[in-house]
Design an enzyme around this catalytic site. Structure first.
Site, PDB file in Angstrom:
ATOM      1  N   ASP A  42       0.983  -1.205   0.216  1.00 20.99           N
ATOM      2  CA  ASP A  42       0.178  -0.286   0.200  1.00 20.99           C
ATOM      3  C   ASP A  42       0.738   1.070  -0.100  1.00 20.99           C
ATOM      4  O   ASP A  42       1.952   1.542   0.673  1.00 20.99           O
ATOM      5  CB  ASP A  42      -0.942  -0.165   1.446  1.00 20.99           C
ATOM      6  CG  ASP A  42      -2.130   0.902   1.579  1.00 20.99           C
ATOM      7  OD1 ASP A  42      -2.296   1.216   0.118  1.00 20.99           O
ATOM      8  OD2 ASP A  42      -2.636   1.263   2.007  1.00 20.99           O
ATOM      9  N   HIS A  43       0.294   2.314  -0.562  1.00 19.36           N
ATOM     10  CA  HIS A  43       1.279   3.360  -0.715  1.00 19.36           C
ATOM     11  C   HIS A  43       2.941   3.375  -0.875  1.00 19.36           C
ATOM     12  O   HIS A  43       3.355   3.907   0.242  1.00 19.36           O
ATOM     13  CB  HIS A  43       0.814   4.242   0.702  1.00 19.36           C
ATOM     14  CG  HIS A  43      -0.723   5.222   0.484  1.00 19.36           C
ATOM     15  ND1 HIS A  43      -1.350   5.829  -0.497  1.00 19.36           N
ATOM     16  CD2 HIS A  43      -1.828   4.823   0.835  1.00 19.36           C
ATOM     17  CE1 HIS A  43      -2.523   6.217  -0.810  1.00 19.36           C
ATOM     18  NE2 HIS A  43      -2.614   5.112   0.563  1.00 19.36           N
ATOM     19  N   HIS A  79      -8.593   9.936   4.330  1.00 18.65           N
ATOM     20  CA  HIS A  79      -8.430   8.969   5.391  1.00 18.65           C
ATOM     21  C   HIS A  79      -8.196   9.193   6.801  1.00 18.65           C
ATOM     22  O   HIS A  79      -7.979  10.756   6.943  1.00 18.65           O
ATOM     23  CB  HIS A  79      -6.336   9.092   5.065  1.00 18.65           C
ATOM     24  CG  HIS A  79      -5.514   7.652   3.910  1.00 18.65           C
ATOM     25  ND1 HIS A  79      -4.705   9.201   3.285  1.00 18.65           N
ATOM     26  CD2 HIS A  79      -6.420   6.958   3.441  1.00 18.65           C
ATOM     27  CE1 HIS A  79      -4.352   7.835   1.965  1.00 18.65           C
ATOM     28  NE2 HIS A  79      -5.300   6.857   1.998  1.00 18.65           N
ATOM     29  N   GLY A  80      -8.776   8.042   7.319  1.00 21.52           N
ATOM     30  CA  GLY A  80      -8.752   8.238   9.242  1.00 21.52           C
ATOM     31  C   GLY A  80     -10.491   8.544   9.434  1.00 21.52           C
ATOM     32  O   GLY A  80     -11.449   8.782   8.523  1.00 21.52           O
TER      33      GLY A  80
END
Ligand code: 13P
Length: 296
Positions: free
Chosen positions: A81-82, A180-181
């Protein structure tokens, strides 16, 4: 068994479903995700990458994730990921990862294309598929910051088509208001923009930042061609909440195994719920409840 190739993604996009990309940091989160894949009977992507490598060690975590996926009765892809780092991407490809995400979303368009093309060249030579991102998401990938979409930049449909053609990627992560989050206020997606991207782009779409996303928004995105949905903060919260409540019972006897098992089981239950949610995306009422901030 290892889930290789993009057939599962393409089938999900065709059928209005999505494959979860669950982020793992350690043994117990890997175990929880694998248990959820086995219980759900749906394909799952186990995402073990950069920040967790810093904690566990790259070789150790790559080996753990790949071993768990290969030994499982479920179909599990192992995904980086990322990553902005071509050396890291090459290491994961060479180790046997089934897909990687090269993240040049912070770069100017031409540089994002150049970085992404380089990752595609190495990955495709090994039969590994590549996800890349255009537009940028607000928020932090490892800590909830109560971000708003204003901190990011939305994906432009025409530019997305150019990006996919220029890079040869297999899946495109989009920014359509997702963050995100967890957030204090419910996140709203720009679903008309997502539809325009879907029409302009021939590859499956990926939605990052699913934690805390109201169900109507999440399933609305899945119905519009999002075939992979990334989830991290919800698993982190489940893990930490369970571990925190197990700790008082563990201190007398110092039972660390029971504490870790509580975290593993909470991850499994949460991942199983989300996998079931994504396996079919029926119409849901557009009622949006405030989302509690987890602070995790
Ligand atoms: P969340 O933490 O919001 O679930 O986002 C996860 C993610 O997009 C990982 O790439």
């Amino acid at each position: 068994m290892l889930l290789t190739g993009t057939d599962a993604l393409t089938a999900a996009a065709r059928d209005g479903r999505a494959i979860p990309g669950f982020v793992a940091y350690n043994l117990e989160t890997v175990q929880g995700i694998v248990a959820a894949a086995e219980a759900s009977g749906t394909p799952v992507l186990l995402q073990a990458g950069s920040s967790a490598f810093k904690h566990a060690g790259r070789e150790a975590l790559m080996g753990l994730a790949l071993h768990a996926a290969r030994r499982s009765t479920a179909r599990i892809g192992v995904h980086l990921d990322h990553s902005r780092d071509l050396t890291e991407i090459a290491a994961c490809v060479d180790a046997g990862y089934t897909s990687v995400m090269v993240d040049g979303s912070h770069l100017p368009f031409a540089e994002n294309i150049a970085l992404t093309r380089e990752a595609v060249r190495h990955a495709h030579a090994a039969g590994v598929w590549v996800e890349a991102e255009l537009g940028a998401l607000a928020g932090d990938e490892d800590v909830s910051t109560d971000a708003t979409a204003d901190g990011g930049s939305m994906t432009d449909p025409a530019q997305a088509a150019e990006f996919v053609a220029a890079t040869g990627i297999d899946a495109l992560a989009v920014a359509v208001g997702n963050v995100h989050g967890f957030t204090a206020r419910p996140v709203r997606l720009d679903l008309p923009r997502l539809e325009r991207i879907r029409s302009a782009v021939p590859v499956p779409l990926v939605l990052h930042g699913a934690s805390g996303l109201p169900e109507a928004e999440l399933l609305g995105a899945v119905r519009r061609g999002v075939a992979k949905v990334n989830v991290n903060a919800e698993l982190r919260r489940a893990y930490l909440t369970a571990v925190a409540s197990a700790v008082p019972n563990a201190t007398d006897g110092a039972d660390v195994v029971a504490t870790w098992a509580a975290g593993r089981d909470a991850v499994a239950a949460t991942a199983l719920r989300i996998a079931g949610q994504l396996a079919s995306a029926p119409e849901v009422a557009g009622v949006v409840e405030p989302v509690p901030t987890g602070g995790l």
